[in-house]
Scaffold this active site. Structure first.
Site, PDB file in Angstrom:
ATOM      1  N   ASP A 115      -2.575   5.398  -5.541  1.00 36.12           N
ATOM      2  CA  ASP A 115      -2.947   4.663  -4.346  1.00 36.12           C
ATOM      3  C   ASP A 115      -3.144   3.179  -4.660  1.00 36.12           C
ATOM      4  O   ASP A 115      -4.146   2.803  -5.263  1.00 36.12           O
ATOM      5  CB  ASP A 115      -4.236   5.282  -3.802  1.00 36.12           C
ATOM      6  N   ASP A 163       0.826  -1.213   0.000  1.00 34.64           N
ATOM      7  CA  ASP A 163       0.000   0.000   0.000  1.00 34.64           C
ATOM      8  C   ASP A 163       0.853   1.251   0.000  1.00 34.64           C
ATOM      9  O   ASP A 163       1.589   1.511   0.948  1.00 34.64           O
ATOM     10  CB  ASP A 163      -0.923  -0.006   1.233  1.00 34.64           C
TER      11      ASP A 163
END
Ligand SMILES: *[C@@H]1O[C@H](CO)[C@@H](O)[C@H](O)[C@H]1NC(C)=O
Ligand SMILES: *[C@@H]1O[C@H](CO)[C@@H](O)[C@H](O)[C@H]1NC(C)=O
Ligand SMILES: *[C@@H]1O[C@H](CO)[C@@H](O)[C@H](O)[C@H]1NC(C)=O
Ligand SMILES: *[C@@H]1O[C@H](CO)[C@@H](O)[C@H](O)[C@H]1NC(C)=O
Length: 410
Positions: free
Chosen positions: A295, A108
Site C-alpha cells: 500500500d 496510491d
C-alpha cells in the site's frame, strides 16, 4: 477529522493525515490514529478500509471482461522522480489537457481512479492553500463523460464526476484518459502538497468502468511491460531520490533477485503471507497464514489489532497512554530489538528494527511502526505494508502476471 490546527494546513495532506513516525499518507490511515510529526498532535484515523474490504469479493479466477493485452513492446521504461515530503508523501507532477495543466499527485496502489480537483468545485468545498483545479474549458482535448465517481479516504469521501482528456506523465501522453474531477474532498486534503491522487489500483473493469491510466498506457503502447515498481528513499538517507518506474523495473534501485507472490484477490495488490515473526525466536504472529496489501498510501506496517498487540508485547513496546493502538519504546530498548520478518512463499522478507521504529520529532518518543487497526465484524483482516516496508524492499507490481515482487532496495 478532529485535527487541523492552522499550522497543519501549511503542510501536506499527508502530514495532516500522518506523521513521519506515524504517517499514514493518504489512505492511509487506514483507520489509525497517529501522531503528527511536527506537532505531536494525535490525529484521527484517515480512512477506515472497511468500505473496500466489504465490497463483494469476486472469485479469483473470474476472468476480466477486458483483459489487458495488445502490448506493443517497443517502448522503454519510464522513470518518474518522486519528491519526498518527510517520508510521509511521495509525489510527482502530471499534466492533464491541451495545453497541459499541471498537478502534483501522490501514487496510491489502493486508489482505483486518478483524480484532481475540478474548477467546478464550489469555492468553499476545497480548503486548499494553493489550489490547482482542472479547467475543462481551457483544454482542447477535453471530452465530457459525467459519470460520478467516489473514493473513500477514511473520514471523508472524494466525490465528483468523470471526464476524459489527454494526460501526460513521465514524457508519455496517454490519450482519451478517463479521470475524476473532484467536486468535494475531505478536509484532509486541505493545504496538502498534492492536488490529487494517481490511482495505481484496480478499477472495476468487471463493472464496466474505464481503464486506469496505467492500463491505458499499456494499451496505447507507451510501456514495454505491464509492470511498475517503487523505489522509496528515506528522507534523511543518502542515495538516489525516490523513483516510480513505469513499464518494468530499474536495476539501479535494487540488488539481488525478486521474491514473488501471486495476487490473492482479483482487484487488489493483495497476497498471502505464510507467517510473521520476530528474529531470534522472539515470537510469531499470523500463525495460520494471513493476507497483506502493498500500500503506497500507508507509511507504516498496519495489522489487525490483536496480532499487532501480541507483536508489540513481544518487542517490549507499551501501549501509549490514551491511545492503545500506538506502542512506545524506550531508547534503552532500541539496540536489542529483533528484525521483523515476513515469510512469503517460504522466503523471508526482513525489516530491521531501525526501519520499523520511528521517533516522534517533537516528543523525542520512540514508537513501534507496527500499528493496530480494528476490523469490523465480517471484514477480512489484512496487513498493510506501507512505506516503512517499501523503503527496505524495492517492489514491482505486475498487472498481467498478477503478482508482486520484492527485492532489496539499493
Ligand atoms: C465544462 O464542464 C462543465 C461542467 O461539467 C460543462 O457545463 C461545460 O459545458 C464544459 N465545457 C465544455 C467546453 O465542454
Ligand atoms: C482518442 O479519441 C479520438 C477522438 O474520439 C480518436 O480519434 C483517437 O483515435 C482516440 N485515441 C486513442 C489512443 O484511443
Ligand atoms: C512503436 O510503437 C508505436 C506506436 O505506439 C509505433 O508507431 C512505432 O512504429 C513503433 N516503433 C517500432 C520501432 O516498432
Ligand atoms: C503463481 O502463479 C503462476 C501462474 O499462474 C503459477 O505458475 C505459479 O505456480 C504460482 N506460484 C505460486 C507460488 O503459487
Amino acid at each position: 477529522m478532529n485535527l487541523t490546527p492552522a499550522v497543519v494546513l501549511l503542510l501536506t495532506w499527508v502530514s495532516v493525515c500522518a506523521a513521519h513516525f506515524m504517517s499514514l499518507p493518504f489512505s492511509p490511515a487506514r483507520g489509525l490514529p497517529w501522531q503528527h510529526k511536527s506537532f505531536g498532535k494525535l490525529l484521527e484515523p484517515c480512512r477506515p478500509i472497511g468500505e473496500r474490504l466489504q465490497r463483494p469479493i469476486q472469485p479469483l479466477l473470474k476472468p476480466h471482461k477486458r483483459p489487458i493485452r495488445d502490448f506493443r513492446l517497443n517502448a522503454t521504461t519510464r522513470d518518474i522522480k518522486l519528491a519526498n515530503y518527510y517520508d510521509n508523501l511521495y509525489y510527482a507532477p502530471i499534466t492533464i489537457g491541451t495545453p497541459g495543466q499541471t498537478f502534483n499527485v501522490a501514487f496510491d496502489t489502493e486508489t482505483p481512479i486518478t483524480w484532481v480537483p475540478s474548477i467546478h468545485s464550489p469555492p468553499r468545498q476545497i480548503f486548499r492553500r494553493i489550489t490547482k483545479k482542472y479547467n475543462n474549458e481551457s483544454s482542447s482535448t477535453y471530452k465530457a463523460n459525467g459519470k460520478p465517481f467516489e473514493v473513500s479516504y477514511g473520514p471523508g469521501l472524494v466525490l465528483g464526476y468523470r471526464s476524459q482528456d489527454n494526460m501526460a506523465i513521465a514524457g508519455a501522453t496517454v490519450h482519451n484518459q478517463t479521470f475524476g474531477e473532484a467536486i468535494l474532498e475531505p478536509k484532509m486534503f486541505a493545504g496538502s502538497m498534492i492536488d490529487g491522487v494517481f490511482g495505481l489500483g484496480f478499477s472495476g473493469i468487471n463493472a464496466g468502468e474505464e481503464l486506469p491510466v496505467f492500463d491505458n498506457m499499456i494499451m496505447q503502447g507507451l510501456l514495454p511491460a505491464p509492470v511498475f515498481s517503487f523505489y522509496v528513499k528515506k528522507y534523511d538517507s543518502d542515495g538516489p531520490e525516490s523513483v516510480l518506474t513505469l513499464g518494468g523495473t530499474n536495476p539501479d534501485y535494487y540488488t539481488g533477485d525478486f521474491i514473488f507472490a501471486n495476487l490473492s484477490m482479483p482487484d487488489r495488490w493483495q497476497f498471502e503471507i505464510d507467517r510473521i515473526q520476530l528474529s531470534n525466536d522472539v515470537g510469531t504472529s499470523c500463525l495460520y497464514k494471513c493476507q497483506a496489501v502493498v500500500d503506497t498510501g500507508t507509511s507504516f506496517i498496519v495489522g489487525p489489532s490483536h496480532e499487532v498487540e501480541g507483536l508489540n508485547e513481544m518487542l517490549g513496546a507499551k501501549p501509549r497512554a490514551g491511545d492503545p493502538k500506538l506502542y512506545t519504546l524506550d531508547h534503552s530498548q532500541l539496540d536489542s530489538l529483533p528484525d521483523l520478518e515476513f515469510i512469503v512463499n517460504g522466503q523471508k522478507l526482513t525489516i530491521a528494527s531501525k526501519d520499523y521504529v520511528s521517533k516522534g520529532e517533537k516528543s523525542g518518543q520512540y514508537y513501534s511502526g507496527i500499528v493496530g487497526k480494528e476490523f469490523k465484524e465480517g471484514e477480512r483482516p489484512v496487513w498493510f505494508l506501507g512505506f516503512s516496508f517499501l523503503r527496505t524492499y524495492y517492489t514491482q507490481f505486475d498487472k498481467v502476471k498478477r503478482r508482486v515482487g520484492f527485492a532489496k532496495a539499493s
